[in-house]
Design a protein around this motif. Structure first.
Motif, PDB file in Angstrom:
ATOM      1  N   UNK A  16       0.840  -1.203   0.000  1.00  0.00           N
ATOM      2  CA  UNK A  16       0.000   0.000   0.000  1.00  0.00           C
ATOM      3  C   UNK A  16       0.874   1.252   0.000  1.00  0.00           C
ATOM      4  N   UNK A  17       1.918   1.269   0.817  1.00  0.00           N
ATOM      5  CA  UNK A  17       2.823   2.432   0.871  1.00  0.00           C
ATOM      6  C   UNK A  17       3.499   2.655  -0.488  1.00  0.00           C
ATOM      7  N   UNK A  18       3.911   1.574  -1.116  1.00  0.00           N
ATOM      8  CA  UNK A  18       4.561   1.692  -2.433  1.00  0.00           C
ATOM      9  C   UNK A  18       3.604   2.272  -3.480  1.00  0.00           C
ATOM     10  N   UNK A  19       2.362   1.796  -3.492  1.00  0.00           N
ATOM     11  CA  UNK A  19       1.372   2.278  -4.458  1.00  0.00           C
ATOM     12  C   UNK A  19       1.093   3.765  -4.232  1.00  0.00           C
ATOM     13  N   UNK A  20       0.898   4.161  -2.980  1.00  0.00           N
ATOM     14  CA  UNK A  20       0.628   5.567  -2.680  1.00  0.00           C
ATOM     15  C   UNK A  20       1.819   6.432  -3.097  1.00  0.00           C
ATOM     16  N   UNK A  28       9.503   6.876  -0.522  1.00  0.00           N
ATOM     17  CA  UNK A  28       8.968   5.898   0.414  1.00  0.00           C
ATOM     18  C   UNK A  28      10.107   5.475   1.340  1.00  0.00           C
ATOM     19  N   UNK A  29       9.934   5.713   2.619  1.00  0.00           N
ATOM     20  CA  UNK A  29      10.988   5.461   3.607  1.00  0.00           C
ATOM     21  C   UNK A  29      10.556   4.318   4.511  1.00  0.00           C
ATOM     22  N   UNK A 133      10.085   4.572  -4.211  1.00  0.00           N
ATOM     23  CA  UNK A 133       9.061   3.604  -3.825  1.00  0.00           C
ATOM     24  C   UNK A 133       9.435   2.194  -4.245  1.00  0.00           C
ATOM     25  N   UNK A 134      10.118   2.041  -5.372  1.00  0.00           N
ATOM     26  CA  UNK A 134      10.459   0.706  -5.883  1.00  0.00           C
ATOM     27  C   UNK A 134      11.468  -0.012  -4.990  1.00  0.00           C
ATOM     28  N   UNK A 135      12.185   0.725  -4.162  1.00  0.00           N
ATOM     29  CA  UNK A 135      13.183   0.108  -3.275  1.00  0.00           C
ATOM     30  C   UNK A 135      12.620  -0.268  -1.911  1.00  0.00           C
ATOM     31  N   UNK A 136      11.410   0.172  -1.605  1.00  0.00           N
ATOM     32  CA  UNK A 136      10.804  -0.123  -0.311  1.00  0.00           C
ATOM     33  C   UNK A 136      10.421  -1.596  -0.249  1.00  0.00           C
TER      34      UNK A 136
END
Length: 151
Positions: A16-20, A28-29, A133-136
């Motif tokens: 969900x965090x990655x999509x947002x 994204x951390x 985000x892709x690395x989260x």
């Protein structure tokens, strides 16, 4: 919160965090749960965060008074982790199962603390170039238990 924690819960929340983050074009951390729990430390001691990982293992992490890792989250034998807590001088933070074995520690599951505020502070602190985000990814320290397999 990237974990350790519930395997399925971590996968779902990180997705969900990655999509947002992708849709909003923002970084994204990932923040380890033990680093969040270490923020309960109001002493000058290092915080030893300990969680039952089942199967005779424990998740452990040690953070200084500024919530910086001294021992990155890892998995170790439960008895070894308990011995480290007993032998050291730590501010100890545990889950409900571990409180019974450690004794003098803060039970983060029953603590009325501002974990969301802690997460926000650590997100800002941990943000670095390349927080795409892709690395989260979830923090997988050990494989999930697989039930029902026959050998």
């Amino acid at each position: 919160n990237i974990g350790p924690g519930s395997f399925t819960g971590l996968r779902a929340s990180v997705t969900v965090a990655r999509v947002i983050a992708q849709q909003l074009g923002i970084p994204a951390v990932g923040v380890p749960s033990m680093q969040i729990y270490s923020m309960l430390n109001n002493t000058g001691k290092n915080a030893f965060c300990l969680m039952d990982a089942r199967r005779g293992m424990a998740y452990a992490g040690i953070y200084n008074k500024n919530a910086e890792p001294v021992l990155e989250p890892c998995v170790m034998e439960y008895e070894k982790a308990l011995a480290m807590v007993r032998e050291g001088d730590y501010f100890t933070v545990c889950d409900a199962r571990t409180v019974k074995k450690v004794g003098n520690c803060v039970n983060f599951e029953e603590c009325d603390a501002g974990f969301g505020e802690f997460l926000l502070k650590l997100t800002v602190k941990n943000q670095a170039p390349g927080c795409a985000w892709a690395r989260l990814k979830p923090l997988y320290i050990q494989s999930p238990p697989i039930h029902g397999l026959k050998q």
